[in-house]
Design a protein around this motif. Structure first.
Motif, mmCIF file in Angstrom:
data_model
loop_
_atom_site.group_PDB
_atom_site.id
_atom_site.type_symbol
_atom_site.label_atom_id
_atom_site.label_comp_id
_atom_site.label_asym_id
_atom_site.label_seq_id
_atom_site.Cartn_x
_atom_site.Cartn_y
_atom_site.Cartn_z
ATOM 1 N N ILE A 106 0.555 -1.657 -0.190
ATOM 2 C CA ILE A 106 -0.509 0.320 -0.096
ATOM 3 C C ILE A 106 0.742 0.704 -0.184
ATOM 4 N N LEU A 107 0.254 2.234 -0.965
ATOM 5 C CA LEU A 107 1.417 3.907 -0.882
ATOM 6 C C LEU A 107 0.378 3.974 -0.231
ATOM 7 N N GLY A 108 0.954 5.660 0.740
ATOM 8 C CA GLY A 108 -0.178 5.945 1.442
ATOM 9 C C GLY A 108 -0.798 5.610 2.674
ATOM 10 N N ASN A 109 -1.632 6.172 3.548
ATOM 11 C CA ASN A 109 -1.730 5.717 4.628
ATOM 12 C C ASN A 109 -2.797 4.459 4.732
ATOM 13 N N PRO A 110 -2.563 3.389 4.786
ATOM 14 C CA PRO A 110 -3.063 2.110 4.924
ATOM 15 C C PRO A 110 -4.420 2.544 5.438
ATOM 16 N N ALA A 111 -4.227 3.587 6.672
ATOM 17 C CA ALA A 111 -5.910 3.566 6.985
ATOM 18 C C ALA A 111 -6.697 4.810 6.497
ATOM 19 N N ALA A 112 -6.725 4.773 5.374
ATOM 20 C CA ALA A 112 -6.995 5.956 4.676
ATOM 21 C C ALA A 112 -8.552 5.467 4.136
ATOM 22 N N PRO A 113 -9.600 5.939 4.001
ATOM 23 C CA PRO A 113 -10.948 5.363 3.775
ATOM 24 C C PRO A 113 -10.993 5.501 2.417
ATOM 25 N N ILE A 114 -10.431 5.611 1.448
ATOM 26 C CA ILE A 114 -10.601 5.417 0.530
ATOM 27 C C ILE A 114 -10.231 4.957 -0.250
ATOM 28 N N LYS A 115 -9.539 4.029 -1.376
ATOM 29 C CA LYS A 115 -9.111 2.523 -1.708
ATOM 30 C C LYS A 115 -8.802 3.074 -2.973
ATOM 31 N N ILE A 116 -7.636 3.092 -3.929
ATOM 32 C CA ILE A 116 -7.810 3.078 -5.404
ATOM 33 C C ILE A 116 -6.752 2.190 -6.128
ATOM 34 N N VAL A 117 -7.553 0.855 -6.309
ATOM 35 C CA VAL A 117 -5.983 0.107 -7.031
ATOM 36 C C VAL A 117 -5.341 -0.108 -8.357
ATOM 37 N N GLU A 118 -3.803 -0.225 -7.978
ATOM 38 C CA GLU A 118 -3.023 0.273 -8.871
ATOM 39 C C GLU A 118 -2.817 -0.764 -9.509
#
Length: 263
Positions: A106-118
């Motif tokens: 995961i890039l960024g904050n793992p606990a972030a509410p918005i998830k993008i898949v790349e």
């Protein structure tokens, strides 16, 4: 001494007859050639037209580029539609395989509410050029995290790099290794080991881990998943069931804003 005998001039009747005979011959030959052209027209004319079209396009590179871009846009739209339909049809199962796998970095904050898949490949030129943009995007949007699907489809060297990255993620050093690989120039085991060492990892330990059965099986599963979702190019981002081909930051920003409002 007798004078030389001069040639007798042709009579008008002889001259007319000879000229008409020549004209008749030319007419006959012309009609024959015309008949051959007509007979071959269904086969010759399309070839001539195709050649003329080709020459015209070659003399107008802007026109050729526009046509190529239009065809590419149509192909991209068709693939996006197929991916969108697959995402919709498998929405429930994808909650685990696409968004919930523990092995995905995961890039960024793992606990972030918005998830993008790349879906990405370290040998993809577009992934490399877009990596700094993705990093800036995450810094500007702390409520967003990007789940990485290591999708090695570009070259033979892509799969080892993906495996190194997954092993580095387990060791807690994914971002350092990821961005180093994205900078390019990692074409050998020695160069990969140098990146790992610089990130504070033991290259031999990571080497053993990246060759493990579970990491290799997981890469294969990701390749199957990408194929099932018609992911034909990298980078491909998925935001709320919608595929985005390429690092289109304005489109991604708009999609994230839409998700915020929905939440």
């Amino acid at each position: 001494m007798s004078e030389p005998e001069l040639p007798m001039p042709e009579s008008s009747s002889q001259s007319s007859y000879g000229g008409w005979r020549d004209i008749q011959g030319h007419i006959t030959t012309g009609l024959a050639v015309f008949a051959v052209i007509l007979a071959g027209a269904p086969y010759v004319l399309p070839q001539v037209q195709a050649w003329q079209t080709q020459q015209g396009l070659l003399e107008r590179p802007a026109m050729l580029q526009a046509a190529s871009e239009k065809l590419q846009a149509q192909a991209d739209a068709a693939v996006a539609t197929k991916t969108r339909e697959a995402l919709k049809a498998r929405a429930e199962s994808l909650k685990t395989t696409l968004y919930g796998s523990k092995m995905d970095p995961i890039l960024g904050n793992p606990a972030a509410p918005i998830k993008i898949v790349e879906f990405l490949d370290y040998n993809c030129t577009y992934c490399r050029s877009g990596a700094p943009l993705v990093k800036a995007f995450l810094e500007a949007n702390p409520d967003v995290a990007i789940i990485i699907k290591e999708y090695p489809v570009i070259s033979k060297n892509s799969r080892p790099l993906a495996a190194y990255a997954l092993a580095a993620a387990e060791a807690g050093k994914y971002e350092a290794v990821h961005y180093a690989f994205m900078s390019g120039g990692v074409d050998s085991e020695a160069e990969a080991h140098a990146v790992l060492a610089k990130a504070g990892l033991n290259p031999q330990t990571i080497q053993a881990r990246m060759s493990s059965e579970d990491i290799q099986n997981y890469i294969t599963e990701t390749l199957v998943l990408g194929d099932d979702l018609a992911i034909t190019g990298t980078p491909t981002f998925i935001i709320d069931g919608e595929p985005y081909n390429g690092t289109n930051i304005p489109a991604m920003t708009a999609a994230v804003e839409k998700l915020r409002k929905k939440s």
